[in-house]
Design a protein around this motif. Sequence first.
Motif, short mmCIF file in Angstrom:
data_model
loop_
_atom_site.label_atom_id
_atom_site.label_comp_id
_atom_site.label_asym_id
_atom_site.label_seq_id
_atom_site.Cartn_x
_atom_site.Cartn_y
_atom_site.Cartn_z
N ARG A 158 -3.71 -12.77 10.14
CA ARG A 158 -3.15 -14.18 9.01
C ARG A 158 -2.63 -13.31 7.92
O ARG A 158 -1.18 -13.75 6.78
N TYR A 159 -2.69 -12.12 7.83
CA TYR A 159 -2.33 -11.61 6.40
C TYR A 159 -2.12 -9.90 6.97
O TYR A 159 -2.56 -9.12 7.32
N THR A 160 -1.06 -9.41 6.11
CA THR A 160 -0.23 -7.86 6.20
C THR A 160 -0.85 -7.16 5.41
O THR A 160 -1.79 -6.08 6.34
N THR A 161 -1.15 -7.83 4.36
CA THR A 161 -2.33 -6.50 3.42
C THR A 161 -2.97 -7.39 3.22
O THR A 161 -2.95 -8.52 2.27
N VAL A 162 -4.32 -6.43 2.45
CA VAL A 162 -5.63 -7.47 1.80
C VAL A 162 -6.32 -6.70 0.15
O VAL A 162 -6.21 -4.90 1.33
N ILE A 163 -5.96 -7.18 -0.17
CA ILE A 163 -6.24 -5.78 -1.89
C ILE A 163 -7.55 -6.61 -2.47
O ILE A 163 -7.81 -7.92 -2.52
N HIS A 271 4.93 13.44 -2.13
CA HIS A 271 4.77 11.60 -1.26
C HIS A 271 5.36 10.81 -2.02
O HIS A 271 5.62 10.32 -2.64
N TRP A 272 5.26 9.81 -0.79
CA TRP A 272 6.21 8.38 -0.55
C TRP A 272 5.60 8.15 -1.97
O TRP A 272 6.29 7.10 -1.81
N PHE A 273 4.47 7.84 -2.18
CA PHE A 273 3.45 7.02 -2.95
C PHE A 273 3.52 7.51 -4.54
O PHE A 273 3.85 6.44 -5.01
N TRP A 274 3.85 8.56 -4.44
CA TRP A 274 4.14 8.77 -6.38
C TRP A 274 5.95 9.23 -6.71
O TRP A 274 6.18 9.16 -7.51
N ALA A 275 6.42 8.15 -5.41
CA ALA A 275 8.25 8.57 -5.99
C ALA A 275 8.50 7.48 -6.81
O ALA A 275 7.78 6.85 -7.02
N THR A 338 -1.13 1.54 10.07
CA THR A 338 -2.26 1.24 9.34
C THR A 338 -2.86 2.01 8.09
O THR A 338 -3.40 2.90 8.29
N LEU A 339 -3.01 1.29 6.52
CA LEU A 339 -3.54 1.82 5.67
C LEU A 339 -4.47 1.40 4.85
O LEU A 339 -4.46 0.10 4.95
N ASN A 371 4.74 -2.41 -1.49
CA ASN A 371 6.58 -2.14 -0.53
C ASN A 371 5.78 -1.80 0.72
O ASN A 371 6.86 -2.24 2.11
N ARG A 372 5.49 -0.46 0.84
CA ARG A 372 5.17 0.55 2.00
C ARG A 372 4.36 -0.01 2.58
O ARG A 372 4.65 -0.65 4.09
N MET A 373 3.31 -1.24 2.76
CA MET A 373 2.63 -1.87 3.24
C MET A 373 3.34 -2.82 3.90
O MET A 373 2.91 -3.27 4.71
N LEU A 374 4.07 -3.45 3.31
CA LEU A 374 4.61 -5.06 3.47
C LEU A 374 5.55 -4.44 4.86
O LEU A 374 5.83 -5.23 5.42
#
Length: 379
Positions: A158-163, A271-275, A338-339, A371-374
């Motif tokens: 039911r979830y795209t991302t879990v924090i 890397h896109w993470f630090w953009a 998947t990340l 945002n990438r995860m979603l």
Amino acid sequence: MEPRARPSADPATGLIACDWPVSWSLDIPKAWVSGLFLAVFTSDDGFRSYTPFVVRDTSRRSDVLLVVPFTTYQAYNLWPFDGSVGKNLYKGFTPDGKVGGNEERAFRVSFDRPYAHDGIPSWFDMDTSAARWAEKAGYDITYASSVDLHDGTIDVSRYTTVIFSGHDEYWSTNMRDWAEDAVAAGTHLAFLGSNNIYFHIRVEASDDGRDGRVVTCYKQDEDPEPGPGGPTERWRTLGKKHRKAEHGLLGVQYNGMVAKPVPLVVRESDHWFWAGTGLRDNDGIPELVAVEADGFDPSMPRPENATQTLLSSSPYSDSMGRGRRTQNTSLCENGEGTLVFVAGTFHWPLALNMPEHLNPQIQRATGNLMNRMLEQRSQ
């Protein structure tokens, strides 16, 4: 209301459980949204205490599920802090009223007791900071507790991302299975703290048969009833050749106590993470690596079918006398996209919203991650 009698500790396990009658209860109004809440109690003489709780909404899907680490809260709860009776999974009191260590600790701790001091669990601010940041950012978010993962309340699909927002150290076999099933189903995981999935636990019933009321962990002592999941010890020591080490899911694992806060040293700045952060390789984000740190260990199992990027390489001194260590922030991406992200430090979630730790670069990088995860599942 008359004061309740203080329970004694079980002589074999150290378990302290309050069999007090119910004096107040709350029916959650249907209009309440899922969230992390804090109940405030004030006594007749003005003493104020708190109890955190989560309101779930399992009837709908949400983009993001934030999991609050209640099993870890209870592991650290040294109630009653009275110089005599109180115990947690680390320590208790010596006969002269001082806080002791392993000889005085409990093997089992109960949810049927208040939290020590003012009722705020250890490192609760990691979770509240992450939650406030996520809600301010406008993410579609619901909440659950670690016990909800254990008992199967939460449907992984039911979830795209879990924090995992905070100090999430104590995991049962069911919790670990849930996380691995999530990744297999294409659900992204983001661990915003460090020292995750460190101790294997059982979540057991109370003496009167209520499920999910006791956290059991024998650590280095012999577990008298290991059960199907194995003994309650460090995950990395379960099975042969560290095959159940947390490193196999996370890509990094706890490697030390940070003597004093040090900068997080950036790697892979393109890397896109630090953009958008303006950071370059070897730049340091001040005092971001603190309390406990994670690092990459080449001798441990790695996530299967995954490409790993180490986004930081931060030297620090271990406060336990184990010399110099290196902290790593990690991002793993499997063949399906998947990340699994691990920040690898306690101060990361604090940098998202706590005024004294606030860091716009960490806010931007974490926003990039979310945002990438979603975006991934819709592509």
